[in-house]
Design a protein around this motif. Structure first.
Motif, mmCIF file in Angstrom:
data_model
loop_
_atom_site.group_PDB
_atom_site.id
_atom_site.type_symbol
_atom_site.label_atom_id
_atom_site.label_comp_id
_atom_site.label_asym_id
_atom_site.label_seq_id
_atom_site.Cartn_x
_atom_site.Cartn_y
_atom_site.Cartn_z
ATOM 1 N N TRP A 538 1.995 -48.205 -16.133
ATOM 2 C CA TRP A 538 3.182 -49.056 -16.161
ATOM 3 C C TRP A 538 4.408 -48.198 -16.473
ATOM 4 N N PHE A 539 5.611 -48.742 -16.193
ATOM 5 C CA PHE A 539 6.850 -47.987 -16.347
ATOM 6 C C PHE A 539 7.865 -48.840 -17.112
ATOM 7 N N LEU A 540 8.730 -48.180 -17.833
ATOM 8 C CA LEU A 540 9.878 -48.822 -18.461
ATOM 9 C C LEU A 540 11.117 -48.055 -18.022
ATOM 10 N N LEU A 541 12.061 -48.765 -17.409
ATOM 11 C CA LEU A 541 13.295 -48.154 -16.904
ATOM 12 C C LEU A 541 14.469 -48.674 -17.714
ATOM 13 N N GLY A 542 15.403 -47.788 -18.013
ATOM 14 C CA GLY A 542 16.546 -48.167 -18.823
ATOM 15 C C GLY A 542 17.838 -48.165 -18.033
ATOM 16 N N GLU A 543 18.865 -48.798 -18.607
ATOM 17 C CA GLU A 543 20.192 -48.800 -17.997
ATOM 18 C C GLU A 543 21.122 -47.922 -18.823
ATOM 19 N N GLY A 544 22.176 -47.431 -18.193
ATOM 20 C CA GLY A 544 23.098 -46.536 -18.853
ATOM 21 C C GLY A 544 23.004 -45.120 -18.315
ATOM 22 N N MET A 545 22.156 -44.911 -17.312
ATOM 23 C CA MET A 545 21.952 -43.587 -16.733
ATOM 24 C C MET A 545 21.366 -43.756 -15.334
ATOM 25 N N GLU A 546 21.706 -42.826 -14.421
ATOM 26 C CA GLU A 546 21.124 -42.894 -13.082
ATOM 27 C C GLU A 546 19.609 -42.780 -13.155
ATOM 28 N N ARG A 547 18.978 -43.447 -12.242
ATOM 29 C CA ARG A 547 17.520 -43.371 -12.155
ATOM 30 C C ARG A 547 17.127 -42.771 -10.795
ATOM 31 N N ILE A 548 17.200 -43.582 -9.765
ATOM 32 C CA ILE A 548 16.829 -43.129 -8.411
ATOM 33 C C ILE A 548 17.959 -43.494 -7.464
ATOM 34 N N GLU A 549 18.311 -42.570 -6.590
ATOM 35 C CA GLU A 549 19.326 -42.842 -5.567
ATOM 36 C C GLU A 549 18.669 -42.918 -4.199
ATOM 37 N N VAL A 550 19.077 -43.932 -3.423
ATOM 38 C CA VAL A 550 18.652 -44.063 -2.026
ATOM 39 C C VAL A 550 19.859 -43.766 -1.150
ATOM 40 N N GLY A 551 19.742 -42.738 -0.311
ATOM 41 C CA GLY A 551 20.825 -42.379 0.596
ATOM 42 C C GLY A 551 20.588 -42.954 1.978
ATOM 43 N N HIS A 552 21.641 -43.519 2.565
ATOM 44 C CA HIS A 552 21.582 -44.095 3.909
ATOM 45 C C HIS A 552 22.576 -43.384 4.823
ATOM 46 N N LEU A 553 22.152 -43.098 6.019
ATOM 47 C CA LEU A 553 23.083 -42.684 7.057
ATOM 48 C C LEU A 553 23.675 -43.969 7.630
ATOM 49 N N ASP A 554 24.974 -44.136 7.556
ATOM 50 C CA ASP A 554 25.660 -45.382 7.899
ATOM 51 C C ASP A 554 25.475 -46.388 6.765
ATOM 52 N N ALA A 555 25.859 -47.640 7.038
ATOM 53 C CA ALA A 555 25.966 -48.634 5.977
ATOM 54 C C ALA A 555 24.649 -48.921 5.277
ATOM 55 N N ASN A 556 23.624 -49.302 6.042
ATOM 56 C CA ASN A 556 22.353 -49.631 5.410
ATOM 57 C C ASN A 556 21.195 -48.768 5.908
ATOM 58 N N GLY A 557 21.518 -47.763 6.681
ATOM 59 C CA GLY A 557 20.500 -46.817 7.104
ATOM 60 C C GLY A 557 19.769 -47.176 8.371
ATOM 61 N N ILE A 558 19.828 -48.430 8.806
ATOM 62 C CA ILE A 558 19.097 -48.821 10.007
ATOM 63 C C ILE A 558 20.036 -48.832 11.203
ATOM 64 N N SER A 559 19.513 -48.469 12.336
ATOM 65 C CA SER A 559 20.273 -48.496 13.576
ATOM 66 C C SER A 559 19.367 -48.977 14.692
ATOM 67 N N PHE A 560 19.999 -49.426 15.764
ATOM 68 C CA PHE A 560 19.252 -50.029 16.871
ATOM 69 C C PHE A 560 19.782 -49.467 18.175
ATOM 70 N N GLU A 561 18.877 -49.073 19.060
ATOM 71 C CA GLU A 561 19.257 -48.554 20.367
ATOM 72 C C GLU A 561 18.453 -49.265 21.447
ATOM 73 N N SER A 562 19.064 -49.416 22.612
ATOM 74 C CA SER A 562 18.348 -50.013 23.745
ATOM 75 C C SER A 562 18.786 -49.329 25.026
ATOM 76 N N GLU A 563 17.897 -49.325 26.011
ATOM 77 C CA GLU A 563 18.219 -48.755 27.302
ATOM 78 C C GLU A 563 17.398 -49.441 28.371
ATOM 79 N N GLN A 564 17.973 -49.486 29.601
ATOM 80 C CA GLN A 564 17.288 -50.084 30.737
ATOM 81 C C GLN A 564 16.464 -49.020 31.453
ATOM 82 N N SER A 565 15.258 -49.399 31.852
ATOM 83 C CA SER A 565 14.382 -48.469 32.556
ATOM 84 C C SER A 565 14.278 -48.859 34.028
ATOM 85 N N PHE A 566 14.562 -47.900 34.888
ATOM 86 C CA PHE A 566 14.448 -48.152 36.325
ATOM 87 C C PHE A 566 12.987 -48.179 36.758
#
Length: 596
Positions: A538-566
């Motif tokens: 089990w874990f106990l986490l405290g406030e008042g200090m950084e713990r873990i940082e999550v870095g995202h490329l762009d706003a929330n880290g997710i991106s979507f791409e689409s393309e048409q296939s001939f």
């Protein structure tokens, strides 16, 4: 389905003056030109829905005025729909009846709805349809329905004797035919644009009856449509949403996207005001709207042909991609995870190594005597570094799914992909807590040397020991206390009940005389996380200090791409999570192995 009109003429086989009734041929199977295609109405017994008979007889399709008669006693005979047109007792009805008897008034127009149809090349055969009104007009279109057009009557273009005041010369006849053709084209153009722009039938009929040119009529109807769109789609601002490109402008595209999302059961926080109008609209109909927006009015081909053209010449691919993208984001945002509570998020610009400095890296201030030297803090030793990585999955959306109006792949799968991306993010975070995680000082995040790795079981004494570690935490130089407070107790499912009972006891003075409801112990939040598979850790986490940082490329880290296939005639869609996670400081996190 949309309404249609077909012109025909009376059959004056026998006009009954006593009942003011005249037999008429309302429609036949004669092909009728409809712009860039021709239409054939099937006239079998099971092809025509006669349930709305008797039908009202109007003048010029003006539904705002009372009907002047009714069409009754319908019969389908020899590829024709026949009925008796009985005129009323009003002055207008009596005058029209006399004009019909004398041969002055000849034309009828049938208003009807398509119920089912098939397409072969440029011909549309309406296999099921329903007439709903009959109107008296000036110019008929169905040349095989007319006066004296019974089974033994001569063709319409033959001389009928008394009905012709003079014999037409070949030149006169050609001029007359050209005039008729031009007038039919004008009427067809006005009606076609009127149907596409949902113009009131009364306005369409008025433009036709006044002889307004087709271009001018289209301009009039477009202006009325613009006014209606501005009134219906504006959201309280003063902007105008009607543009020269037509109905599927940007504001309407937003409504279509929201409508498709709502149709798929995906929540839309603030849906477009017109989204409900598109919630039940098929992808085929949306494709037609977008094609018309491009000035492509050839939307009476087969569904496959329409969709194929719209996927290459209209905004349909971008619109579908937008729907899928929003579905993915909804799946990402709507997925419940536990790590959001205790991590910090940061947007990063690229894939280069990211260096972070924890607050604890700045040591406590030291006294400086007069003219004494200021001591610098060794910040470089406390930098933690991580890099963004990419995590991807792809799906395909076939043209057959569009034809079948199947939105499951378009919305459900991207939503699930978004949820998977959020879960992947949670995997990254909890791998830091449960696995090996080396800090910048080359020591594990949780280590006995740091004092943040203990072996207590989860009970009051064990929790007290973990809280003590947090309270005694000092800055990087060991000079000053950081004042950390316990905030989150993180356990696996196997210890959920034990944790609930422990926290309840600490907060219930009735059950525990030592409990203090307002203490830091009482404010500890419980997080139950299935990724903690151990039955004892089990874990106990405290406030008042950084713990873990999550870095995202762009706003929330997710991106979507689409393309048409001939090659495979499909739309390929890919979701990507660009993210990374790193513990910034070991001081606000305590791990217990629970070994006792």
């Amino acid at each position: 389905m949309s309404s249609h009109l077909l012109t025909a003429t009376f059959t004056r086989a026998k006009a009954d003056s006593e009942t003011r009734s005249v037999p008429a041929v309302l429609s036949t199977e004669t092909p009728v030109k409809r712009g860039d295609y021709q239409e054939i109405l099937a006239h079998k017994t099971d092809s025509v829905d006669l349930s709305r008979f008797p039908l009202p007889v109007l003048v010029g399709h003006d539904s705002d005025k009372i009907n002047i008669g009714i069409a009754e006693n319908p019969i389908i005979d020899g590829g024709r729909l026949r009925a008796d047109v009985r005129f009323g007792a009003s002055e207008q009805a009596r005058q029209l009846f006399e004009d019909v008897k004398s041969g002055i008034v000849r034309g009828l127009s049938v208003g009807y709805q398509w119920l089912d149809f098939i397409e072969t090349g440029m011909t549309t055969t309406v296999t099921r349809w329903q007439p709903f009104e009959v109107s008296i007009i000036a110019i008929p279109a169905d040349q095989n329905a007319g006066f004296y057009r019974g089974k033994t009557m001569p063709d319409q273009d033959q001389n009928t004797g008394a009905d012709d005041a003079k014999t037409a010369t070949p030149g006169d006849d050609n001029t007359h035919q050209r005039a008729i053709k031009k007038e039919r084209e004008r009427i067809a153009r006005i009606r076609k644009f009127g149907q596409m722009s949902s113009t009131d039938e009364a306005v369409i009929n008025d433009l036709i009856e006044r002889g307004v040119g087709k271009d001018e009529a289209v301009e009039v109807m477009n202006e009325k449509w613009c006014a209606r769109v501005d009134a219906e789609t504006s959201r309280g601002d003063t902007g105008h949403y009607c543009h020269s490109r037509g109905a599927a402008h940007e504001d309407i595209r937003a409504a279509i996207v929201d409508g498709l999302l709502m149709r798929s059961g995906i929540p839309v926080e603030k849906p477009h005001a017109a989204a409900a109008d598109f919630q039940s609209t098929s992808i085929l109909e949306i494709a037609k709207i977008l094609l018309r927006d491009r000035g492509d009015y050839g939307t009476n081909q087969s569904p496959a042909a329409i969709l194929k053209r719209s996927m290459s010449t209209s905004d349909l691919p971008d619109l579908l991609s937008n729907v899928a993208n929003k579905a993915m984001i909804a799946g990402f945002d709507g997925t419940e995870t536990t790590h959001d509570a205790f991590v910090t998020f940061r947007q990063v610009a690229d894939f280069k190594p990211q260096s972070r400095l924890a607050l604890s890296a700045f040591e406590s201030l030291l006294e400086t005597h007069e003219l004494g030297e200021v001591i610098y803090s060794a910040l470089n030793e406390a930098k933690e570094t991580y890099q963004i990585a990419s995590y991807q999955r792809a799906i395909s959306f076939s043209r057959q799914m569009l034809i079948n109006d199947d939105l499951s792949q378009l919305t459900d799968m991207p939503a699930r992909m978004g949820a998977a991306a959020k879960r992947k993010e949670s995997d990254l975070v909890y791998s830091i807590l449960t696995g090996s995680h080396i800090m910048a000082d080359t020591i594990e995040l949780f280590a006995a040397a740091r004092g943040n790795l203990i072996a207590n079981v989860l009970d009051a004494a064990g929790l007290s020991a973990a809280v003590s570690v947090l309270r005694k935490a000092k800055d990087i130089g060991g000079f000053g206390y950081l004042g950390l407070r316990p905030k989150w107790l993180v356990v696996g499912p196997d210890q959920e009940m034990a944790a609930l009972q422990l926290l309840a006891t600490l907060n219930n003075p009735t059950a525990n005389a030592a409990a203090v409801p307002g203490s830091d112990f009482a404010r500890i939040n419980l997080i139950v996380e299935p990724r903690i598979e151990s039955p004892s850790i089990w874990f106990l986490l405290g406030e008042g200090m950084e713990r873990i940082e999550v870095g995202h490329l762009d706003a929330n880290g997710i991106s979507f791409e689409s393309e048409q296939s001939f090659n495979d005639d499909a739309t390929h869609m890919k979701v990507r999570l660009d993210a990374g996670a790193k513990a910034l400081s070991p001081l606000a996190m305590v791990k217990s192995t629970g070994a006792g």
